[in-house]
Design an enzyme around this catalytic site. Structure first.
Site, PDB file in Angstrom:
ATOM      1  CG  ASP A   1       1.883  32.272  23.008  1.00 30.82           C
ATOM      2  OD1 ASP A   1       2.516  32.451  21.964  1.00 30.82           O
ATOM      3  OD2 ASP A   1       0.647  32.425  23.077  1.00 30.82           O
TER       4      ASP A   1
ATOM      5  CE1 TYR B   1      -2.284  35.982  19.055  1.00 27.24           C
ATOM      6  CE2 TYR B   1      -3.921  34.274  19.404  1.00 27.24           C
ATOM      7  CZ  TYR B   1      -2.598  34.654  19.272  1.00 27.24           C
ATOM      8  OH  TYR B   1      -1.610  33.729  19.367  1.00 27.24           O
TER       9      TYR B   1
ATOM     10  CG  HIS C   1       6.780  30.370  21.470  1.00 25.86           C
ATOM     11  ND1 HIS C   1       6.801  31.685  21.866  1.00 25.86           N
ATOM     12  CD2 HIS C   1       5.464  30.008  21.464  1.00 25.86           C
ATOM     13  CE1 HIS C   1       5.552  32.099  22.057  1.00 25.86           C
ATOM     14  NE2 HIS C   1       4.724  31.100  21.841  1.00 25.86           N
TER      15      HIS C   1
END
Lengths: 404, 399
Positions: free
Chosen positions: B184, B317, B373
């Site tokens: 990630d 982000y 993930h």
């Protein structure tokens, strides 16, 4: 008039004291986020100082009972319609009969993140122009709450604008007994209204839109090549949209990732929605706090938010974004076009260029075209007098002045 | 440019904080969700209402934060300040005479907790039947704005974080060279460490092990397999990237609901643990608890809640967008030895090896049968063994 086949029950908004107490209690227990430096222009999303002021007002000063009384000042009804799948939808609507002996029936549809409140200040001027020293036409004004919004019912599964349009047609004909009627809308309401004009062209005399949602099938032979002006406009809109579409992405793919927070937290609900008012309203962006409060007084914007809160409809309202695209009803089939006379009035949003008329004419029979110099996405709330005058002028100019 | 010496840190959340969170969970008023046909995917619209009810019941009745806290405190933790920003990290010295140094970086919506079950395996392989000389010095920081690290004043992205990590390893901890690992955001931070902070560029990152496709070479898909991968990845983006679009543009708009409502934050985060993990069970059915226990899900979630970091974590982000994305400059690549751990249920899948090789100097590529993930949390033993094998390869001079 035709026979009224389906009854409508008078309706009055009456939120309980305990619900009001619960809201205030939640507001008092709100835990706020911190904020990146440099968010005066809401660049990272809803501004924290604005939220602090708004939430304090909601908790300490906002008088729901006064707003409720104001919302109740026009006659409201609820009617229950069964759709083709056998599901019953209860539709809430304001119904104010117009002056004179032959007013034009007009159904006005709000969008997201709005409610029927958006049109409250234009109901009287449109129904009774003579009270405002204005020439007609006068309208029988019908303002429904969208399915899944406000005081209408929550559908079992999200339903999109094409299906809502069929319900609206039945509301106008089977509940209210009109044979022919006109329609007005922006935002999601403009999807519903455009579908209404497409699906019930014989019944709809004319429409007035403040947003143009239908897109043409550009590949069809009837469509001229995209002009330079159109291409520039499309590119600008797409670039802007990349910055703005986060909310839509979530609501159209994973509304239930968001729902738990905004159903639980009035601050969360307000934070999620206020961003759109700032961005799309015609707010003065030099002093953003002042600009926002002047454009959308706390009592007005909090009435909107309170309707979402008290009716518990923020999630069902958000899921319209899932239903709309799933229905695919915004893209016209090759050769398809709205034939009903259409008036388009574009209220400015600061950063966006004017829509090319040639683009609109691909999808609509544009009978009247206006670029307004003030008033934003929520024009009926932002500039009610200008808005009402424009709607009246539009229908008069299109020759729609009589109900029958 | 200042860096402080590390000070020991222990997690001790005030009881009032826990009580306030649980009071809101207890008072949650459940509502409608769109109807799902019998047998249909109950997570089709986001988080499944039934599972959220079950999880919240467990949360208020059985979940024991103090036990979780004890587990989190089982390894030595520290704070160090870099240019005024506090960085929280776990630091465990490895067995053996000459351990390599390894920095493991988590992502969103994870935390350092993802790595708790692999720390001993990595630092002390001899306890698990491995070679004592394979042990590594383990460093696991919390990303800026996450958990027990400080909140930056404006969003920081993975590139800026990589620069901080290189200084954490070299200036604060005195490790001149190290290996970076991540999935990630951790894969992006680790990718930038390998790209910008290799010894050849004056940094200390001498090798990198990745379990997600993070920092990417500026190349287009060429072979049929690459094109097929690209088409599949575009579809995933269309359906699964709304959270990213929002957090990249308007994190603040989301934060009001998520900071105020613990159940709201839970749904936003748990939906990702559901969607991105390997939920396949032995019975052929899929369930989130085939990948994680409720205690694991809630421990990770509570780290966000007790630290009030839901909002600042999403800033990462935006930080990524502001620093210009995750692409390498044209005609450049990561030159240091690279290990790729390809888990089958990773939602952002690796492209075919031919394409990855355009961006990385691959010395090890492992395809696994199970895991998603959150590989370290889902399948710790397999994950740790692959990392250790990669470290041995690097140590042995494989290139």
């Amino acid at each position: 008039m035709t026979d009224r086949l389906i009854p409508a029950d008078p309706f009055t908004i009456a939120v309980s004291d305990s619900e009001i107490d619960d809201l205030k209690r939640r507001l008092a227990a709100t835990r706020l986020p911190n904020e990146p430096l440099g968010n005066e222009h809401w660049d990272y999303g809803t501004n924290l100082s604005y939220m602090e002021k708004l939430l304090a007002y909601w908790r300490d000063e906002f008088d729901w009972r006064a707003q409720e009384k104001s919302l109740n000042r026009f006659p409201q009804y609820r009617a229950t319609l069964k759709d083709e799948d056998g599901e019953e939808h209860t539709i809430h609507f304001i119904y104010e009969r117009g002056s004179g002996d032959n007013p034009v029936p007009l159904i006005m549809t709000h969008g997201w993140p709005s409610t029927f409140r958006e049109f409250l200040d234009v109901v009287d001027p449109l129904a009774h122009p003579e009270k405002y020293g204005r020439e007609g036409p006068a309208f029988d004004v019908i303002v429904p709450s969208l399915v899944g919004y406000g005081f209408s019912s929550i559908p079992r599964k999200p339903i999109g604008p094409a299906r809502i349009a069929d319900l609206w047609h039945r509301l106008m004909t089977e509940v209210l007994g009109y044979e022919r009627y006109a329609a007005e809308a922006g935002d999601w309401g403009s999807f519903v209204t455009s579908r209404l004009a497409l699906q019930h062209a014989d019944s709809v005399t004319g429409i007035h839109l403040t947003m143009l949602p239908l897109r043409p099938s550009l590949k069809h032979e009837s469509q001229p090549p995209v002009s330079e002006e159109e291409a520039h406009w499309i590119a600008t809109m797409q670039k802007w949209w990349r910055q703005e579409e986060g909310y839509r992405s979530i609501q159209s793919t994973k509304p239930m990732a968001l729902a738990f927070g905004v159903m639980d937290s009035p601050a969360g609900l307000a934070g999620w929605l206020a961003d759109k008012y700032y961005r799309l309203g015609d707010t003065d962006k030099t002093d953003t706090m002042k600009g926002m409060i002047q454009r959308f007084p706390f009592d007005v914007i909090l009435t909107q938010f309170s309707i979402y809160w008290f009716t518990g409809t923020i999630n069902s309202a958000n899921t319209l974004y899932k239903a709309g695209p799933a229905e695919g009803s915004a893209l016209l089939r090759p050769g398809e076009k709205v034939t009903v006379p259409t008036a388009y009035s574009e209220y400015p949003i600061d950063v966006l260029p004017e829509t090319p008329r040639s683009w609109a004419e691909r999808s609509y029979n544009i009978a009247r075209w206006r670029m307004m110099d003030r008033g934003g996405h929520f024009a009926a709330m932002e500039e009610p007098e200008l808005f009402a005058d424009d709607v009246r002028d539009a229908f008069r100019e299109m020759g729609i002045t009589q109900g029958r | 440019m200042t860096a402080t010496t590390p000070t020991p840190f222990t997690i001790a959340v005030p009881q009032g904080k826990l009580d306030a969170i649980l009071a809101k969970v207890r008072a949650y008023e459940w509502h409608d969700m769109p109807e799902i046909a019998p047998g249909g995917n109950r997570w089709a619209y986001g988080a499944d209402m039934d599972y959220m009810k079950e999880l919240c019941a467990y949360w208020v009745e059985k979940f024991d934060w103090r036990a979780a806290e004890k587990k989190l405190n089982a390894f030595p933790q520290f704070h160090a300040e870099l240019d005024g920003l506090k960085i929280h990290f776990i630091h465990v010295k490895g067995s053996g005479t000459k351990p390599e140094n390894l920095i493991l970086t988590h992502g969103w919506p994870g935390s350092v907790f993802e790595f708790y079950d692999v720390i001993d395996r990595l630092a002390h392989p001899e306890k698990f039947g491995g070679n004592v000389e394979d042990g590594v010095n383990v460093v696991i920081p919390s990303l800026p704005g996450y958990a027990f690290s400080g909140k930056p004043k404006t969003p920081l992205g993975p590139k800026a974080t990589a620069a901080l990590w290189d200084r954490l390893m070299r200036e604060v901890l005195g490790y001149d060279t190290y290996i970076a690992q991540g999935g990630d955001w951790g894969s992006v931070v680790s990718g930038w460490l390998a790209y910008n902070h290799s010894p050849a560029k004056g940094g200390g990152c001498k090798a990198v092990h990745l379990n997600m496709w993070g920092v990417r070479p500026s190349v287009l898909p060429e072979t049929d397999a690459e094109k097929q991968w690209a088409a599949g990845a575009a579809m995933v983006v269309e359906l699964e990237s709304a959270y990213l679009r929002l957090q990249m543009t308007k994190p603040q708009t989301l934060s009001y609901g998520m900071m105020d409502s613990p159940v709201g934050a839970a749904a936003w985060i748990i939906e990702k643990f559901h969607g991105w993990s390997d939920r396949r069970g032995a019975d052929g059915h899929e369930h989130i608890e085939n990948a994680f226990t409720k205690d694991q899900l809630l421990t990770n979630l509570m780290i966000y809640l007790v630290t009030d970091t839901f909002g600042t974590a999403t800033w990462f982000y935006r930080g990524m967008m502001e620093e210009g994305g995750t692409n390498m400059a044209p005609d450049t690549k990561v030159e240091v030895p690279t290990g790729i751990a390809n888990f089958p249920k990773e939602f952002l899948t690796f492209p075919p090896r031919s394409m990855v090789e355009k961006g990385y100097n691959i010395i090890r590529w492992s395809d696994f049968e199970k895991g998603g993930h959150f590989a370290a949390l889902e399948t710790g033993e397999v994950f740790a063994n692959d990392v250790l094998a990669f470290v041995s390869q690097v140590k042995g001079g494989a290139a």
